[in-house]
Design an enzyme around this catalytic site. Sequence first.
Site, PDB file in Angstrom:
ATOM      1  CE  LYS A 115      37.262  43.944  52.916  1.00  0.00           C
ATOM      2  NZ  LYS A 115      36.133  43.456  52.118  1.00  0.00           N
ATOM      3  CE  LYS A 157      38.471  45.619  57.780  1.00  0.00           C
ATOM      4  NZ  LYS A 157      39.644  46.235  57.104  1.00  0.00           N
ATOM      5  N   GLY A 164      31.686  48.682  53.179  1.00  0.00           N
ATOM      6  CA  GLY A 164      31.294  48.565  54.571  1.00  0.00           C
ATOM      7  C   GLY A 164      30.336  47.428  54.868  1.00  0.00           C
ATOM      8  CG  HIS A 207      39.616  54.791  54.233  1.00  0.00           C
ATOM      9  ND1 HIS A 207      38.688  53.782  54.281  1.00  0.00           N
ATOM     10  CD2 HIS A 207      40.150  54.717  52.995  1.00  0.00           C
ATOM     11  CE1 HIS A 207      38.668  53.139  53.130  1.00  0.00           C
ATOM     12  NE2 HIS A 207      39.547  53.696  52.328  1.00  0.00           N
ATOM     13  NE  ARG A 323      34.563  48.431  43.408  1.00  0.00           N
ATOM     14  CZ  ARG A 323      34.569  49.495  44.209  1.00  0.00           C
ATOM     15  NH1 ARG A 323      34.807  50.698  43.698  1.00  0.00           N
ATOM     16  NH2 ARG A 323      34.352  49.371  45.499  1.00  0.00           N
TER      17      ARG A 323
END
Length: 677
Positions: A115, A157, A164, A207, A323
């Site tokens: 990230k 995160k 999650g 989202h 992916r």
Amino acid sequence: MRRLLIANRGEIARRVIRTARRMGIATVAVCSDADRQAMHVREADVVVPLGGDSSAESYLRIDKLIDAARSSGADAVHPGYGFLSENADFAQAVIDAGLIWVGPPPAAIRALGSKSAAKAVALRQGVPVLPGYFGDDQRDATFVAEAARIGYPLMVKAVAGGGGRGMRLVHNADQLPAALHSARSESLASFGSADLLIERALLRPRHVEVQVFADTHGHAIHLGERDCSVQRRHQKIIEEAPSPAVTPELRAELGRCAVALAQGAGYVGAGTVEFLLDEGVKDDGEGFAAGPPQGETHPLGGQRPAQRRSVGASFYLMEMNTRLQVEHPVTEMLTGLDLVEWQLRVARGEPLPMKQDEVRLQGHAIEVRLCAEDGHFTPHAGTVHLFNEPPLSEGLRFDHALETGTVVTPHYDAMLGKLIVHAPSRDEALDRLAQALDDTVLLGLPSNRAFLAACLRHPVFRAGEAGIPFLADHGDALRAALVPSAQAQIAAAVAASYRGRTPAHELPSPFPRAQRWRVGTQVLDLVLREQGGGRVSVQLGEAQHEAVFTPGALTLDGVGRALTVVALGESDPPAMVVRWGVDVIELVDLSLVAPEGAGSGASANELRAPFNGKLVALVAQAGARVTRGQTLMTIESMKIEHQITAPRDGAVATVSVAAGQQVTPGQVLLTFEPEST
């Protein structure tokens, strides 16, 4: 490409096998010891056992997977999703072994799979990001200082992960140290990395993600967006396309940013760029559209102007999944394309079969994730005692690896399969998918089947207004509405009393028959009297009811519904599960248990395991006093850590388990000293 090894399991392995077979490519399945009888194993052309039960012993072992490819004669490897699908070292090992890697280059995985690194690419490409700290200094003191600069609320995160895991919402500075510790632990267990980042939290966003595809010839396109806002534990359970909140102009801007991010990292193959969409914040030039506010230095370096073209809502990059996504069937149904076929063709060096202006999005598609979990989203292992698909027809698809007798182990994810519907309109898609869930029979372990159907029928979701807080706002009401009625509980107890058999039509027993069943926290004491012709008189307290059995159905007090009764193994006392209409009710037979044994008694002093799992942390000690809600231990099940808390104040008498131990449902974990009277 002649023979393809699929380095995965379950429904995604079956999904890849289906396309490969259609393309004339032989397939190789791998399996852990726990999966030796799995459906994907039986469907592949060649099977290579990996050994071990856990993913760490099997599907996460790069050396075993490379050896399996060599020994089976495979010349290509498809990673599926999860496990090693976003592991650059695995991709490099496949390439170094002289095999075709069906995925992006290792360098692109490293650039986008993290990230933090993805946000660095985004800043270079002018893609909007939230303010945060994405640096290498992982000390708590650094996070505390950066959090004060960024402001609360914020998200912690895992840098390496997804799904999650390793994600925590923090509202104030007091919560941050515990959130960092918990997120690190879960991230290390799930992804092998404890690195974290923090960023400003949006409390009521959507989202929205964009499916991208790129080939080795420099071409990249997007295939529209998916709205994945309905989530529990930061994991998606409903996905749809197109998003009810996305206009054509916003779709074009989201797609442009997604493609720019992919091209900025030299991407190849299928990928998904995930965004947070903030409908309540319009673009006024003062947000964090392409980095920090004007004049502020971003932690990754450099300054970016915040102004960008208005598209009716603000959106910010979350991450890129390097992916194929779990929810790729939504895009397949919407576009009519086979994305696994595209993956295989791109891996063979072929150009993309379509240009951006040739992409057509038709109708509406919705997917739900069927999971082995209870009403509080706690995952459960167990055996599927009965499984029946809904009637499949044009526009309805069910990707799964389920059958009667399937054993759902605690070693892997709780997802069992995915139901997907495509229809001309959103309303029609919602109706068809809810009905398909009603028609799905899955008995033997808890599932979210009924909960998903209730979500689809909820007025907020039907209006297209569900954001990420949807379940936080409406979850309790949805659960309450799903509690079986008193009539359904009585019908289930009557049906269970006959173990699925029909009472005698002729020569009925003239004697009253007492039955005691526990349904949840209720105990039903019934007296049954057969009347002949499949009719049974039922007495419950002072109330009288009439039940009529017919083949495959039960009518209680004039309400008739389809009936299925299944025994849950050899439990003692016996347990049954009854499906009456769409209600699924689990019961325990207390008819031969002394009444005092059916209550709390000694069991009130026991803390039992609620599900299968591994005890990863043990805090409780014999002799210690604890308070209600205090964490006593942590059990990891299906890749999620669950804190087991004290049900009441008291003193711990004995501890029956040890850290590292595997526990089973109902196993006594510890006992409390009896409460003084």
